[in-house]
Design a protein around this motif. Sequence first.
Motif, PDB file in Angstrom:
ATOM      1  N   PHE A 144       0.838  -1.207   0.000  1.00 10.60           N
ATOM      2  CA  PHE A 144       0.000   0.000   0.000  1.00 10.60           C
ATOM      3  C   PHE A 144       0.872   1.256   0.000  1.00 10.60           C
ATOM      4  O   PHE A 144       0.605   2.207  -0.755  1.00 10.60           O
ATOM      5  N   ILE A 145       1.885   1.284   0.835  1.00 12.32           N
ATOM      6  CA  ILE A 145       2.763   2.456   0.919  1.00 12.32           C
ATOM      7  C   ILE A 145       3.429   2.735  -0.426  1.00 12.32           C
ATOM      8  O   ILE A 145       3.439   3.880  -0.909  1.00 12.32           O
ATOM      9  N   ARG A 146       3.963   1.689  -1.041  1.00 15.98           N
ATOM     10  CA  ARG A 146       4.625   1.870  -2.344  1.00 15.98           C
ATOM     11  C   ARG A 146       3.649   2.425  -3.381  1.00 15.98           C
ATOM     12  O   ARG A 146       3.958   3.389  -4.097  1.00 15.98           O
ATOM     13  N   GLN A 147       2.483   1.814  -3.488  1.00 15.83           N
ATOM     14  CA  GLN A 147       1.533   2.234  -4.512  1.00 15.83           C
ATOM     15  C   GLN A 147       0.951   3.613  -4.227  1.00 15.83           C
ATOM     16  O   GLN A 147       0.714   4.409  -5.152  1.00 15.83           O
ATOM     17  N   ALA A 148       0.732   3.929  -2.955  1.00 14.80           N
ATOM     18  CA  ALA A 148       0.209   5.253  -2.615  1.00 14.80           C
ATOM     19  C   ALA A 148       1.217   6.339  -2.968  1.00 14.80           C
ATOM     20  O   ALA A 148       0.840   7.405  -3.492  1.00 14.80           O
ATOM     21  N   ARG A 149       2.468   6.075  -2.722  1.00 16.25           N
ATOM     22  CA  ARG A 149       3.499   7.060  -3.061  1.00 16.25           C
ATOM     23  C   ARG A 149       3.631   7.217  -4.573  1.00 16.25           C
ATOM     24  O   ARG A 149       3.817   8.340  -5.073  1.00 16.25           O
ATOM     25  N   LYS A 150       3.523   6.120  -5.292  1.00 17.83           N
ATOM     26  CA  LYS A 150       3.563   6.210  -6.755  1.00 17.83           C
ATOM     27  C   LYS A 150       2.377   7.005  -7.290  1.00 17.83           C
ATOM     28  O   LYS A 150       2.464   7.648  -8.341  1.00 17.83           O
ATOM     29  N   ALA A 151       1.272   6.969  -6.556  1.00 14.73           N
ATOM     30  CA  ALA A 151       0.074   7.707  -6.954  1.00 14.73           C
ATOM     31  C   ALA A 151       0.147   9.174  -6.535  1.00 14.73           C
ATOM     32  O   ALA A 151      -0.811   9.924  -6.757  1.00 14.73           O
ATOM     33  N   GLY A 152       1.254   9.566  -5.910  1.00 12.61           N
ATOM     34  CA  GLY A 152       1.457  10.963  -5.566  1.00 12.61           C
ATOM     35  C   GLY A 152       1.162  11.334  -4.130  1.00 12.61           C
ATOM     36  O   GLY A 152       1.236  12.512  -3.765  1.00 12.61           O
ATOM     37  N   TYR A 153       0.863  10.356  -3.270  1.00  8.13           N
ATOM     38  CA  TYR A 153       0.558  10.683  -1.877  1.00  8.13           C
ATOM     39  C   TYR A 153       1.843  11.047  -1.128  1.00  8.13           C
ATOM     40  O   TYR A 153       2.820  10.299  -1.152  1.00  8.13           O
ATOM     41  N   GLY A 154       1.820  12.171  -0.441  1.00  4.98           N
ATOM     42  CA  GLY A 154       3.012  12.625   0.272  1.00  4.98           C
ATOM     43  C   GLY A 154       2.836  12.724   1.767  1.00  4.98           C
ATOM     44  O   GLY A 154       3.695  13.300   2.454  1.00  4.98           O
ATOM     45  N   GLY A 155       1.753  12.183   2.295  1.00  5.27           N
ATOM     46  CA  GLY A 155       1.485  12.269   3.730  1.00  5.27           C
ATOM     47  C   GLY A 155       2.208  11.188   4.532  1.00  5.27           C
ATOM     48  O   GLY A 155       3.085  10.482   4.038  1.00  5.27           O
ATOM     49  N   THR A 156       1.774  11.057   5.773  1.00  5.24           N
ATOM     50  CA  THR A 156       2.436  10.174   6.731  1.00  5.24           C
ATOM     51  C   THR A 156       1.662   8.870   6.907  1.00  5.24           C
ATOM     52  O   THR A 156       0.433   8.862   6.881  1.00  5.24           O
ATOM     53  N   PHE A 157       2.407   7.779   7.118  1.00  6.88           N
ATOM     54  CA  PHE A 157       1.811   6.465   7.371  1.00  6.88           C
ATOM     55  C   PHE A 157       2.065   6.064   8.822  1.00  6.88           C
ATOM     56  O   PHE A 157       3.209   6.113   9.293  1.00  6.88           O
ATOM     57  N   PHE A 158       1.003   5.646   9.508  1.00  8.19           N
ATOM     58  CA  PHE A 158       1.120   5.139  10.869  1.00  8.19           C
ATOM     59  C   PHE A 158       0.603   3.702  10.892  1.00  8.19           C
ATOM     60  O   PHE A 158      -0.432   3.400  10.295  1.00  8.19           O
ATOM     61  N   ASN A 159       1.320   2.816  11.601  1.00 11.22           N
ATOM     62  CA  ASN A 159       0.937   1.410  11.723  1.00 11.22           C
ATOM     63  C   ASN A 159       0.849   1.006  13.185  1.00 11.22           C
ATOM     64  O   ASN A 159       1.570   1.549  14.031  1.00 11.22           O
ATOM     65  N   VAL A 160       0.006   0.015  13.485  1.00  9.20           N
ATOM     66  CA  VAL A 160       0.009  -0.576  14.820  1.00  9.20           C
ATOM     67  C   VAL A 160       1.058  -1.689  14.869  1.00  9.20           C
ATOM     68  O   VAL A 160       1.552  -2.154  13.846  1.00  9.20           O
ATOM     69  N   SER A 161       1.379  -2.111  16.079  1.00  6.50           N
ATOM     70  CA  SER A 161       2.517  -3.004  16.314  1.00  6.50           C
ATOM     71  C   SER A 161       2.445  -4.329  15.566  1.00  6.50           C
ATOM     72  O   SER A 161       3.478  -4.900  15.198  1.00  6.50           O
ATOM     73  N   PHE A 162       1.222  -4.834  15.333  1.00  6.90           N
ATOM     74  CA  PHE A 162       1.101  -6.152  14.712  1.00  6.90           C
ATOM     75  C   PHE A 162       1.725  -6.198  13.326  1.00  6.90           C
ATOM     76  O   PHE A 162       2.053  -7.280  12.824  1.00  6.90           O
ATOM     77  N   VAL A 163       1.910  -5.059  12.696  1.00  3.95           N
ATOM     78  CA  VAL A 163       2.477  -5.055  11.343  1.00  3.95           C
ATOM     79  C   VAL A 163       3.799  -5.803  11.281  1.00  3.95           C
ATOM     80  O   VAL A 163       4.149  -6.385  10.263  1.00  3.95           O
ATOM     81  N   GLY A 164       4.548  -5.813  12.397  1.00  9.14           N
ATOM     82  CA  GLY A 164       5.882  -6.405  12.396  1.00  9.14           C
ATOM     83  C   GLY A 164       6.873  -5.374  11.885  1.00  9.14           C
ATOM     84  O   GLY A 164       7.111  -5.260  10.680  1.00  9.14           O
ATOM     85  N   THR A 165       7.431  -4.599  12.799  1.00 13.15           N
ATOM     86  CA  THR A 165       8.212  -3.419  12.420  1.00 13.15           C
ATOM     87  C   THR A 165       9.414  -3.756  11.565  1.00 13.15           C
ATOM     88  O   THR A 165       9.632  -3.147  10.506  1.00 13.15           O
ATOM     89  N   GLN A 166      10.209  -4.729  11.997  1.00 15.61           N
ATOM     90  CA  GLN A 166      11.405  -5.050  11.220  1.00 15.61           C
ATOM     91  C   GLN A 166      11.041  -5.694   9.890  1.00 15.61           C
ATOM     92  O   GLN A 166      11.676  -5.432   8.865  1.00 15.61           O
ATOM     93  N   ALA A 167      10.000  -6.517   9.913  1.00 21.23           N
ATOM     94  CA  ALA A 167       9.557  -7.132   8.659  1.00 21.23           C
ATOM     95  C   ALA A 167       9.089  -6.057   7.678  1.00 21.23           C
ATOM     96  O   ALA A 167       9.374  -6.130   6.469  1.00 21.23           O
ATOM     97  N   LEU A 168       8.385  -5.037   8.168  1.00 20.68           N
ATOM     98  CA  LEU A 168       7.939  -3.937   7.316  1.00 20.68           C
ATOM     99  C   LEU A 168       9.132  -3.144   6.793  1.00 20.68           C
ATOM    100  O   LEU A 168       9.192  -2.800   5.605  1.00 20.68           O
ATOM    101  N   ALA A 169      10.081  -2.873   7.682  1.00 23.38           N
ATOM    102  CA  ALA A 169      11.285  -2.146   7.268  1.00 23.38           C
ATOM    103  C   ALA A 169      12.051  -2.916   6.206  1.00 23.38           C
ATOM    104  O   ALA A 169      12.541  -2.342   5.226  1.00 23.38           O
ATOM    105  N   ASP A 170      12.154  -4.220   6.375  1.00 21.76           N
ATOM    106  CA  ASP A 170      12.862  -5.055   5.397  1.00 21.76           C
ATOM    107  C   ASP A 170      12.139  -5.052   4.054  1.00 21.76           C
ATOM    108  O   ASP A 170      12.775  -5.034   2.993  1.00 21.76           O
ATOM    109  N   GLU A 171      10.812  -5.093   4.089  1.00 20.83           N
ATOM    110  CA  GLU A 171      10.032  -5.080   2.850  1.00 20.83           C
ATOM    111  C   GLU A 171      10.200  -3.769   2.090  1.00 20.83           C
ATOM    112  O   GLU A 171      10.291  -3.757   0.862  1.00 20.83           O
ATOM    113  N   LEU A 172      10.240  -2.655   2.817  1.00 21.49           N
ATOM    114  CA  LEU A 172      10.252  -1.348   2.184  1.00 21.49           C
ATOM    115  C   LEU A 172      11.641  -0.849   1.804  1.00 21.49           C
ATOM    116  O   LEU A 172      11.788  -0.063   0.869  1.00 21.49           O
TER     117      LEU A 172
END
Length: 374
Positions: free
Chosen positions: A233-261
């Motif tokens: 979602f973050i990748r596609q939203a940014r490609k669509a021109g979104y420049g705002g902030t993304f907030f996630n809850v803990s279940f996302v898996g912080t390091q896993a999300l960081a590794d993906e992005l």
Amino acid sequence: MLNRRQFSMAAAGAAALGNFQIARAQGETPILLGQSAPFTGPAAQLGIQFYQGAKLYLDIYNAQPGRDVELRFLDDGYEPDRTAANTRKLIEDDVFALFGYIGTPTSLAALPMAVKDKVPFIAPFTGAMALREPFQKNVFHLRASYNDETALIVRQLTYLGLKKIAVFYQNDAYGKAGLDGVTLALGQQELKPLALGTVERNSVEVAAAVKNIVAAQPDAIVQIGAYKACAAFIRQARKAGYGGTFFNVSFVGTQALADELGKEGAGVVVSQVVPSPYNPANGITREFTEAVRKSGGNTKANFSSMEGYLAAKVLTEGLKRSSGKPTRESLIAGLEAIDKQQFGGFDVSFSSKNHVASKFVELSMITGDGRVRT
């Protein structure tokens, strides 16, 4: 008379026999914990990392004489039907307790069986209120709720003057629990979500959600999903021109999300329910990172493995407080006896009427080099 060489051989043999006898004696009646979690599929890193942290602590615990706690895991791929089947099997195998389940829909699939058979259900990796209310005598939570996490996120956003808040959420009990938390927190400030978008569990099909949410031009987007979908979602939203902030809850898996992005993760915020594994000011962090170092690379330090480590530590504290031969009932009583105890700076309190150990929540941010700072 034995010479030195014969004495050494005899001593070694005796020691080996003694160790074998101890191991055998412990092995006859280990305290068996059962875990159903994703070890394959798009949410696999959550199960793997939590398990590694829990196993790390249990190995340390079991190295002491007279202790033998075994953690048996089954893969559910983050699918409730598989979780239900795994739970039936674990209960049929007479596990002492169910431990470290990963996710809301999966934990909800197991909960009725655990309650029916009075099996302790300890430290599920979820903050959903549906697992906390109504109160169940055999269910214990380590972490704060999603209501606690989303309340902090909304307070932070509105403090910064950002009131146009959209929600991207997983279309199941987990996502709806997070959405309810955001809606509740916004409602307390006479606000409501600006736009909504959903993704199915174990899917990364986010195009429709991106289109709907980006078109509304929110100041910020709160995400209630697993790491692969949120990253997509973050990748596609940014490609669509979104420049705002993304907030996630803990279940996302912080390091896993960081590794993906990778570099695209810069600036993404995640709420956390355990102390940072990267901040040596915390005693539990120093203990944990030293254990990780001694593991020789078998465990990585991250928020999910830290939560597994803490969960196992709290469970074994409950065992220590049990009187006589451990039983499920004595474990419950032992956990309820943990009142305002610090685990290296992480406060834990249970009682006969409160089975939620902590309200701890703080915010962290992913940096451009894939690190996490609080």
